[in-house]
Design a protein around this motif. Structure first.
Motif, PDB file in Angstrom:
ATOM      1  N   VAL A 269       0.839  -1.191   0.000  1.00 41.63           N
ATOM      2  CA  VAL A 269       0.000   0.000   0.000  1.00 41.63           C
ATOM      3  C   VAL A 269       0.882   1.251   0.000  1.00 41.63           C
ATOM      4  CG1 VAL A 269      -1.847   1.239   1.174  1.00 41.63           C
ATOM      5  CG2 VAL A 269      -1.771  -1.263   1.264  1.00 41.63           C
ATOM      6  N   ILE A 270       0.667   2.093  -1.010  1.00 43.02           N
ATOM      7  CA  ILE A 270       1.422   3.344  -1.140  1.00 43.02           C
ATOM      8  C   ILE A 270       0.964   4.344  -0.078  1.00 43.02           C
ATOM      9  CG2 ILE A 270       1.667   5.382  -2.617  1.00 43.02           C
ATOM     10  CD1 ILE A 270       3.348   3.334  -3.804  1.00 43.02           C
ATOM     11  N   ASN A 271       1.907   5.116   0.439  1.00 42.37           N
ATOM     12  CA  ASN A 271       1.603   6.210   1.355  1.00 42.37           C
ATOM     13  C   ASN A 271       1.006   7.372   0.548  1.00 42.37           C
ATOM     14  OD1 ASN A 271       1.653   8.458   3.026  1.00 42.37           O
ATOM     15  ND2 ASN A 271       3.882   8.574   3.125  1.00 42.37           N
ATOM     16  N   SER A 272      -0.309   7.516   0.621  1.00 43.01           N
ATOM     17  CA  SER A 272      -0.974   8.610  -0.101  1.00 43.01           C
ATOM     18  C   SER A 272      -1.331   9.761   0.826  1.00 43.01           C
ATOM     19  CB  SER A 272      -2.247   8.094  -0.780  1.00 43.01           C
ATOM     20  OG  SER A 272      -3.220   7.727   0.187  1.00 43.01           O
ATOM     21  N   GLU A 273      -1.025   9.638   2.117  1.00 46.69           N
ATOM     22  CA  GLU A 273      -1.372  10.701   3.054  1.00 46.69           C
ATOM     23  C   GLU A 273      -0.438  11.903   2.930  1.00 46.69           C
ATOM     24  OE1 GLU A 273      -2.452   6.907   5.537  1.00 46.69           O
ATOM     25  OE2 GLU A 273      -0.903   7.487   4.096  1.00 46.69           O
ATOM     26  N   SER A 274       0.866  11.656   2.863  1.00 49.53           N
ATOM     27  CA  SER A 274       1.815  12.778   2.819  1.00 49.53           C
ATOM     28  C   SER A 274       2.666  12.792   1.558  1.00 49.53           C
ATOM     29  CB  SER A 274       2.737  12.745   4.044  1.00 49.53           C
ATOM     30  OG  SER A 274       3.594  11.628   3.996  1.00 49.53           O
ATOM     31  N   LEU A 275       2.461  11.802   0.674  1.00 50.49           N
ATOM     32  CA  LEU A 275       3.202  11.747  -0.583  1.00 50.49           C
ATOM     33  C   LEU A 275       2.233  11.626  -1.747  1.00 50.49           C
ATOM     34  CD1 LEU A 275       6.039   9.157   0.254  1.00 50.49           C
ATOM     35  CD2 LEU A 275       6.133  11.650   0.488  1.00 50.49           C
ATOM     36  N   PHE A 276       2.630  12.157  -2.892  1.00 46.89           N
ATOM     37  CA  PHE A 276       1.900  11.941  -4.135  1.00 46.89           C
ATOM     38  C   PHE A 276       2.829  11.192  -5.078  1.00 46.89           C
ATOM     39  CE2 PHE A 276       0.655  13.418  -8.454  1.00 46.89           C
ATOM     40  CZ  PHE A 276      -0.568  12.760  -8.506  1.00 46.89           C
ATOM     41  N   ILE A 277       2.420  10.004  -5.476  1.00 46.30           N
ATOM     42  CA  ILE A 277       3.260   9.119  -6.275  1.00 46.30           C
ATOM     43  C   ILE A 277       2.759   9.086  -7.711  1.00 46.30           C
ATOM     44  CG2 ILE A 277       4.250   6.802  -6.484  1.00 46.30           C
ATOM     45  CD1 ILE A 277       4.947   8.125  -3.834  1.00 46.30           C
ATOM     46  N   GLU A 278       3.685   9.268  -8.662  1.00 49.11           N
ATOM     47  CA  GLU A 278       3.362   9.148 -10.078  1.00 49.11           C
ATOM     48  C   GLU A 278       4.290   8.126 -10.729  1.00 49.11           C
ATOM     49  OE1 GLU A 278       2.612  13.313 -11.935  1.00 49.11           O
ATOM     50  OE2 GLU A 278       4.083  13.598 -10.340  1.00 49.11           O
ATOM     51  N   ILE A 279       3.815   7.529 -11.813  1.00 48.67           N
ATOM     52  CA  ILE A 279       4.651   6.685 -12.653  1.00 48.67           C
ATOM     53  C   ILE A 279       4.789   7.401 -13.996  1.00 48.67           C
ATOM     54  CG2 ILE A 279       4.979   4.409 -13.681  1.00 48.67           C
ATOM     55  CD1 ILE A 279       4.949   4.341 -10.649  1.00 48.67           C
ATOM     56  N   LEU A 280       6.024   7.743 -14.366  1.00 44.06           N
ATOM     57  CA  LEU A 280       6.274   8.505 -15.590  1.00 44.06           C
ATOM     58  C   LEU A 280       7.083   7.691 -16.590  1.00 44.06           C
ATOM     59  CD1 LEU A 280       7.264  12.045 -14.194  1.00 44.06           C
ATOM     60  CD2 LEU A 280       4.983  11.090 -14.554  1.00 44.06           C
ATOM     61  N   ASP A 281       6.891   7.999 -17.886  1.00 48.24           N
ATOM     62  CA  ASP A 281       7.735   7.384 -18.912  1.00 48.24           C
ATOM     63  C   ASP A 281       8.993   8.231 -19.101  1.00 48.24           C
ATOM     64  OD1 ASP A 281       7.088   9.574 -20.513  1.00 48.24           O
ATOM     65  OD2 ASP A 281       5.695   8.459 -21.796  1.00 48.24           O
ATOM     66  N   ASP A 282       9.807   7.883 -20.076  1.00 51.50           N
ATOM     67  CA  ASP A 282      11.090   8.581 -20.272  1.00 51.50           C
ATOM     68  C   ASP A 282      10.917  10.020 -20.732  1.00 51.50           C
ATOM     69  OD1 ASP A 282      12.504   6.360 -19.465  1.00 51.50           O
ATOM     70  OD2 ASP A 282      12.829   5.597 -21.497  1.00 51.50           O
ATOM     71  N   GLN A 283       9.721  10.362 -21.224  1.00 53.12           N
ATOM     72  CA  GLN A 283       9.454  11.746 -21.653  1.00 53.12           C
ATOM     73  C   GLN A 283       8.654  12.514 -20.599  1.00 53.12           C
ATOM     74  OE1 GLN A 283       8.932   9.053 -24.058  1.00 53.12           O
ATOM     75  NE2 GLN A 283      11.092   9.568 -24.498  1.00 53.12           N
ATOM     76  N   ASN A 284       8.591  11.957 -19.395  1.00 52.67           N
ATOM     77  CA  ASN A 284       7.881  12.565 -18.253  1.00 52.67           C
ATOM     78  C   ASN A 284       6.369  12.627 -18.435  1.00 52.67           C
ATOM     79  OD1 ASN A 284      10.275  12.927 -16.867  1.00 52.67           O
ATOM     80  ND2 ASN A 284      10.566  15.034 -17.579  1.00 52.67           N
ATOM     81  N   ASN A 285       5.828  11.772 -19.300  1.00 56.67           N
ATOM     82  CA  ASN A 285       4.378  11.650 -19.416  1.00 56.67           C
ATOM     83  C   ASN A 285       3.866  10.765 -18.282  1.00 56.67           C
ATOM     84  OD1 ASN A 285       4.154  13.086 -21.970  1.00 56.67           O
ATOM     85  ND2 ASN A 285       5.123  11.292 -22.892  1.00 56.67           N
ATOM     86  N   ILE A 286       2.699  11.115 -17.743  1.00 60.09           N
ATOM     87  CA  ILE A 286       2.112  10.338 -16.655  1.00 60.09           C
ATOM     88  C   ILE A 286       1.496   9.060 -17.227  1.00 60.09           C
ATOM     89  CG2 ILE A 286       0.405  10.340 -14.788  1.00 60.09           C
ATOM     90  CD1 ILE A 286       0.636  13.441 -14.822  1.00 60.09           C
ATOM     91  N   LEU A 287       1.908   7.916 -16.685  1.00 61.01           N
ATOM     92  CA  LEU A 287       1.414   6.628 -17.160  1.00 61.01           C
ATOM     93  C   LEU A 287       0.197   6.195 -16.349  1.00 61.01           C
ATOM     94  CD1 LEU A 287       4.808   4.754 -17.643  1.00 61.01           C
ATOM     95  CD2 LEU A 287       3.326   5.685 -19.428  1.00 61.01           C
ATOM     96  N   ARG A 326      -5.998   4.837  -2.107  1.00 59.42           N
ATOM     97  CA  ARG A 326      -5.299   3.587  -1.823  1.00 59.42           C
ATOM     98  C   ARG A 326      -4.580   3.066  -3.064  1.00 59.42           C
ATOM     99  NH1 ARG A 326      -5.714  -2.064  -0.894  1.00 59.42           N
ATOM    100  NH2 ARG A 326      -5.041  -2.635   1.218  1.00 59.42           N
ATOM    101  N   PRO A 327      -3.503   3.741  -3.466  1.00 61.03           N
ATOM    102  CA  PRO A 327      -2.704   3.210  -4.570  1.00 61.03           C
ATOM    103  C   PRO A 327      -1.923   1.979  -4.112  1.00 61.03           C
ATOM    104  CG  PRO A 327      -1.792   5.291  -3.772  1.00 61.03           C
ATOM    105  CD  PRO A 327      -3.012   5.013  -2.968  1.00 61.03           C
ATOM    106  N   ILE A 328      -1.812   0.989  -4.979  1.00 59.69           N
ATOM    107  CA  ILE A 328      -1.122  -0.259  -4.656  1.00 59.69           C
ATOM    108  C   ILE A 328       0.116  -0.390  -5.543  1.00 59.69           C
ATOM    109  CG2 ILE A 328      -1.299  -2.768  -4.510  1.00 59.69           C
ATOM    110  CD1 ILE A 328      -3.180  -1.273  -2.618  1.00 59.69           C
ATOM    111  N   LEU A 329       1.272  -0.558  -4.929  1.00 55.57           N
ATOM    112  CA  LEU A 329       2.502  -0.789  -5.688  1.00 55.57           C
ATOM    113  C   LEU A 329       2.546  -2.270  -6.075  1.00 55.57           C
ATOM    114  CD1 LEU A 329       5.169   0.459  -6.720  1.00 55.57           C
ATOM    115  CD2 LEU A 329       6.215  -0.205  -4.551  1.00 55.57           C
ATOM    116  N   GLU A 330       2.259  -2.540  -7.336  1.00 51.07           N
ATOM    117  CA  GLU A 330       2.209  -3.922  -7.799  1.00 51.07           C
ATOM    118  C   GLU A 330       3.595  -4.483  -8.088  1.00 51.07           C
ATOM    119  OE1 GLU A 330       0.804  -5.560 -11.954  1.00 51.07           O
ATOM    120  OE2 GLU A 330      -0.946  -5.254 -10.662  1.00 51.07           O
ATOM    121  N   LYS A 331       4.503  -3.610  -8.526  1.00 49.22           N
ATOM    122  CA  LYS A 331       5.821  -4.079  -8.941  1.00 49.22           C
ATOM    123  C   LYS A 331       6.863  -3.009  -8.659  1.00 49.22           C
ATOM    124  CE  LYS A 331       8.123  -6.009 -13.046  1.00 49.22           C
ATOM    125  NZ  LYS A 331       7.956  -6.268 -14.501  1.00 49.22           N
TER     126      LYS A 331
END
Length: 435
Positions: A269-287, A326-331
């Motif tokens: 389970v990702i900490n979404s209370e005090s952090l904002f997590i993004e997954i970006l590609d090599d061109q900084n696009n949000i995946l 509730r973001p989930i880190l799958e990998k």
């Protein structure tokens, strides 16, 4: 007595306020959680544009318009004097000061304001309750390194004492030291183990060799938490069998705090209370959820130092069933800079070598640990600690596997060592490229 909370309060970290804030954030309903995250991430950008000259310059002196246009920062961007990066409302007198381990190759000093640091600890207290651990009462067996200089050593040991931690020095992991570790478990009522994966795995292998189960020796032991280094599934199985307790995965970084924690249903389970997590590609696009890319983190409450769209240097993906609350880190794949470049132009994640060779090497049963180093475009070295030298058959199997899964015409050198070199914090880097 709540020694852990008292130690935070003595150091002027407002833990009670932080815990109250955390509870209020957790009470925000799912349908309003995206609004909370958007408001907090925009607020922290505006704060640092107004109060932090470094960030204003990093932002190219532009005004904030859209989140996707906020520049991504990496560790190299932060390798400058801390005084140049601090918000003008803070100084070294009213912050928490820390230093990254440098395992990524880019160590730097960072700062958190005291409330931000207290929120991090409020989150740890909260997550540990998931697995029956009370940081104010539970005794920890701590498998970490320790500063070797006099002042740093004394300071760390004092912090350990106040935080109910008993440190196991992992710079010496010989069999004789493992026996010393074992004696400590016989004589202490440890509630849980916390530390670097590689050192804990080595202790588990020692117990296996002795045909011992740690929970039989230390009956109060409830759980083992591994952090900072990758945990392979078969290693997790081995540790759980040797310790007789569940193994929990923790993912964090000193500069941003707790990133993800494995719950009792085995979801990260990702900490979404005090952090904002993004997954970006090599061109900084949000995946979107389910696609793998670079893990980029925004610290929503750190007013002392901007950690905004910070590329931590890891790759991974969020599960398709993730939500804002509730973001989930799958990998969690590994570090983006741990890649092998081959002479034919092929690029391979460094941990591929570790995956390929791991099962073959450990078939022998006498291999304690090993690492892979790339020394040239077509040359690699495997350093290993083992009771015996590799046999010709073992070497041939490893070479065949590497040719099948990595590439042909690669040269591999093998070096048996008494002990593998760890970095200053005690971490073992499983793959390193020297080119």
């Amino acid at each position: 007595m709540n020694w852990f909370k008292i130690s935070l309060q003595l150091n002027k970290f407002p833990i009670n306020r932080a815990q109250n804030m955390l509870r209020k954030i957790q009470d925000i309903p799912e349908e309003k959680y995206e609004e909370y995250l958007v408001q907090k991430r925009e607020a922290i950008v505006q704060y640092h544009l107004e109060h932090t000259n470094f960030y204003k310059s990093f932002f190219k002196n532009k005004e904030y318009s859209e989140w996707k246009d906020v520049p991504v920062m990496n560790k190299a961007d932060l390798q400058r004097p801390l005084e140049d990066r601090l918000s003008n409302e803070f100084s070294k007198k009213n912050i928490y000061l820390g230093k990254t381990s440098g395992s990524s190759g880019h160590p730097f000093i960072f700062a958190k304001d005291r409330l931000c640091h207290a929120i991090t600890w409020a989150e740890f207290i909260d997550r540990y309750k998931w697995i029956g651990i009370n940081l104010n009462k539970s005794l920890q067996a701590r498998f970490y390194g320790i500063p070797l200089d006099f002042y740093g050593n004394i300071t760390e040991r004092f912090k350990d004492r106040m935080s109910l931690r008993r440190r196991f020095n992992i710079f010496d992991l010989s069999d004789s030291k493992m026996q010393t570790f074992l004696e400590r478990f016989k004589n202490s009522n440890f509630d849980y183990i916390n530390g670097y994966t590689s050192a804990i795995l080595l202790f588990a292998k020692y117990l296996n060799k002795q045909q011992l189960i740690l929970a039989d020796i230390c009956p109060k032991l409830k759980v083992c938490i591994v952090t900072s280094e990758k945990l392979f599934e078969d290693d997790k199985t081995l540790i759980e069998a040797a310790f007789g307790v569940p193994v929990i995965n923790e993912y964090g970084a000193s500069e941003v705090g707790l990133i993800a924690f494995e719950d009792t249903s085995k979801e990260w389970v990702i900490n979404s209370e005090s952090l904002f997590i993004e997954i970006l590609d090599d061109q900084n696009n949000i995946l979107p959820y389910g696609e793998e890319g670079r893990i980029v983190i925004t610290s929503l409450y750190n007013k002392a130092h901007p950690m905004i769209r910070y590329d931590i240097g890891d790759t991974g993906k969020l599960a398709s069933n993730s939500s804002f609350k509730r973001p989930i880190l799958e990998k969690l794949t590994g570090r983006t800079n741990d890649i092998a470049k081959l002479a034919d132009g092929k690029v391979v994640p460094g941990l591929t070598f570790y995956y390929v060779t791991k099962s073959i090497i450990e078939d022998a049963g006498s291999i304690k640990e090993f690492l892979v180093i790339q020394t040239a475009l077509n040359r690699f070295k495997i350093e290993y600690v083992s009771e015996q030298e590799f046999t010709g058959v073992q070497i041939e199997k490893i070479l065949t596997a590497i040719e099948t899964f990595i590439g042909k015409n690669l040269k591999v050198d093998f070096e048996r060592k008494q002990i593998l070199k760890r970095n200053k914090s005690g971490k073992l880097k499983q793959f390193t490229s020297m080119i």
